[in-house]
Structure formats: C-alpha cells, structure tokens
Motif scaffolding. Sequence first.
Motif, PDB file in Angstrom:
ATOM      1  N   TRP A   1       1.010  -1.128  -0.016  1.00 49.08           N
ATOM      2  CA  TRP A   1       0.103   0.096   0.059  1.00 49.08           C
ATOM      3  C   TRP A   1       0.834   1.260  -0.112  1.00 49.08           C
ATOM      4  O   TRP A   1       2.040   1.089   0.555  1.00 49.08           O
ATOM      5  N   LYS A   2       0.333   2.317  -0.754  1.00 43.81           N
ATOM      6  CA  LYS A   2       0.851   3.545  -0.701  1.00 43.81           C
ATOM      7  C   LYS A   2       0.065   4.633   0.033  1.00 43.81           C
ATOM      8  O   LYS A   2      -1.066   4.677  -0.069  1.00 43.81           O
ATOM      9  N   ILE A   3       0.504   5.167   1.124  1.00 42.71           N
ATOM     10  CA  ILE A   3      -0.274   6.017   1.885  1.00 42.71           C
ATOM     11  C   ILE A   3       0.382   7.345   1.744  1.00 42.71           C
ATOM     12  O   ILE A   3       1.371   7.646   2.129  1.00 42.71           O
ATOM     13  N   SER A   4      -0.528   8.309   1.295  1.00 39.24           N
ATOM     14  CA  SER A   4       0.187   9.858   0.947  1.00 39.24           C
ATOM     15  C   SER A   4      -0.954  10.800   1.483  1.00 39.24           C
ATOM     16  O   SER A   4      -2.014  10.612   1.701  1.00 39.24           O
ATOM     17  N   GLU A   5      -0.425  11.997   1.976  1.00 36.50           N
ATOM     18  CA  GLU A   5      -1.166  13.347   2.515  1.00 36.50           C
ATOM     19  C   GLU A   5      -1.095  14.165   1.342  1.00 36.50           C
ATOM     20  O   GLU A   5      -0.079  14.452   0.673  1.00 36.50           O
ATOM     21  N   ARG A   6      -2.436  14.898   1.254  1.00 31.24           N
ATOM     22  CA  ARG A   6      -2.483  16.057   0.392  1.00 31.24           C
ATOM     23  C   ARG A   6      -2.928  17.181   1.072  1.00 31.24           C
ATOM     24  O   ARG A   6      -4.074  17.075   1.666  1.00 31.24           O
ATOM     25  N   ASP A   7      -2.423  18.341   1.017  1.00 29.74           N
ATOM     26  CA  ASP A   7      -3.103  19.505   1.770  1.00 29.74           C
ATOM     27  C   ASP A   7      -2.998  20.780   0.931  1.00 29.74           C
ATOM     28  O   ASP A   7      -3.435  22.001   0.970  1.00 29.74           O
ATOM     29  N   LYS A   8      -2.579  20.428  -0.393  1.00 29.51           N
ATOM     30  CA  LYS A   8      -2.708  21.382  -1.524  1.00 29.51           C
ATOM     31  C   LYS A   8      -3.329  20.806  -2.993  1.00 29.51           C
ATOM     32  O   LYS A   8      -3.062  19.727  -3.049  1.00 29.51           O
TER      33      LYS A   8
ATOM     34  N   GLU B   1      -8.369  21.139   2.467  1.00 32.41           N
ATOM     35  CA  GLU B   1      -8.436  20.175   3.625  1.00 32.41           C
ATOM     36  C   GLU B   1      -7.429  19.161   3.720  1.00 32.41           C
ATOM     37  O   GLU B   1      -7.471  18.493   2.448  1.00 32.41           O
ATOM     38  N   LEU B   2      -6.770  18.663   4.697  1.00 32.51           N
ATOM     39  CA  LEU B   2      -5.864  17.528   4.568  1.00 32.51           C
ATOM     40  C   LEU B   2      -6.643  16.210   4.160  1.00 32.51           C
ATOM     41  O   LEU B   2      -7.671  15.947   4.851  1.00 32.51           O
ATOM     42  N   MET B   3      -6.019  15.635   3.246  1.00 38.35           N
ATOM     43  CA  MET B   3      -6.628  14.359   2.567  1.00 38.35           C
ATOM     44  C   MET B   3      -5.685  13.156   2.657  1.00 38.35           C
ATOM     45  O   MET B   3      -4.385  13.614   2.402  1.00 38.35           O
ATOM     46  N   VAL B   4      -5.977  12.250   3.237  1.00 42.96           N
ATOM     47  CA  VAL B   4      -5.164  10.840   3.340  1.00 42.96           C
ATOM     48  C   VAL B   4      -5.806  10.002   2.532  1.00 42.96           C
ATOM     49  O   VAL B   4      -6.683   9.387   2.543  1.00 42.96           O
TER      50      VAL B   4
END
Length: 255
Positions: free
Chosen positions: A36-43, A75-78
Amino acid sequence: LKSLEIEEKINKIRWLRRKNPAHFLLSTNDKTIKLWKISERDKRAEGYNLREETGEIREASRITSLRVPVLKPMELMVEASPRRIYANAHTYHINSISVNSDQETYLSADDLRINLWHLDITDQSFNIVDIKPANMEELTEVITAAEFHPNDCHSFVYSSSKGVIRLCDMRQSALCDRHAKLFEEVEDPANRSFFSEIISSISDVKFSRSGRYMLSRDYLSVKVWDLHMESKPIETYPVHEYLRSKLCSLYENDY
C-alpha cells in the motif's frame, strides 16, 4: 490446517523504510499480501489549460490564453492505494511477513512454508523453508512466526509450535531446511505435564534493534535470547503465571 473461507482480517502489517514523502506498508490476510502507498495532500492545483476544474476536457474554442496552474491550500486528505498484490503463493494461512534489511525483499510464512519475495515481482516467490512431511499424519510441528534479522540480510529466524526457534542463513543453501542455530530451553522431565507442549508453543519472535538479542512469547512468558547462546534464554519474564493453576479449565474451554 483445513482449508476454510478467508476471513476479512489483517494478520500482519509491516512498514517499509521511507524513500519519499509517502509511506509504504505491506499488509496480509490469510492468503493475500498487498503493498500500500499512503500519502497526504493539503494542496491542490487549479487553473489548468486543457481541463475544467471538474476534470472535464475544455473545448478548444474556449482556450484563448495560457494560464499558469497554481497550488491552493485544501483540507488535509489521506489517500491509501494498493500498489501491488502478491497472491496465490500459500496453501495454508499466512501468519507472518517480514521486510529484509536490504528493503528489496521480504518473507511470508504460513504453517508449513516460508517464501521469499522481491517487492517488484508479484507473480513469483521462492520457497526457502518447507517443513511439510510426505505424510501429513507424521506432522509434529507448525511454523508460528518468522522474522528477518534487522542488519544481516541473509539471516532470518522462525519459531514453531514445539517451542523451538531456528536461525537460518540463506548463504548456506537455496532451501534452508537445515538451520544454522537452534534455540530451545529443554524442560526438566520432572516438571513435564500434559500441558507442557501447548504452553511452550511460541506465538511470536522479534529481534532487538541491534540484532544481538531475540524476544520470544509463549503462552505464559516472554524470553530473551542471546544469539550467541542457544542452550537457554538469558532472561525469562513470567507474564501469566497465575494461569498455571487454571490450565485444565482453559484447555477444556479452548482458551
């Protein structure tokens, strides 16, 4: 060891070392391992030239000027996405996965076999341990856990339901059916009981960060082993000593 319907559950999770801002982990149920790849996006990017903000392709006639897309805070997305699926390699239920210190390979263990995988190859694995007897009625023990050494990429250990830990060296032979070291605390015959074999079964084994010591967990205790001494553990911690007098009722209730 009978074949049962695969439950929706995760038996083990193992993190890979960070290589970029995303996290990568291996997870396994009874039969299938996933990367699994787990990444965060806030932009998020806005102001595309060829697409609307909704993602639809813009009509060419409406494109009258070039825009420079800009990054806007959001808004932060995981996000978790399965990158690879390693399936169809185990006949019995997988109980362990362990990532090698080389960060290129990992092992997976079931009751009777241990397989070695390359993280980039999903359709092929290499069998490095096989304790399945020719006649299943002669089966005396099963593999309960397996773990790579934290520093030596050629060494791994596996524990068994007989209370034994075997250290294997992959440099010796392709099939590690002969162990390099065997760690076992021999029980005093005077203390043997009906429950001796059941409570000595090791449920998990872990290396210390230095790789010099191992911890093993059996039904009633935790033991610390020095890799330079196979005959007995250097420390034993009783965890459930109060259960020793209740073993009969625990056995009858299948606990």
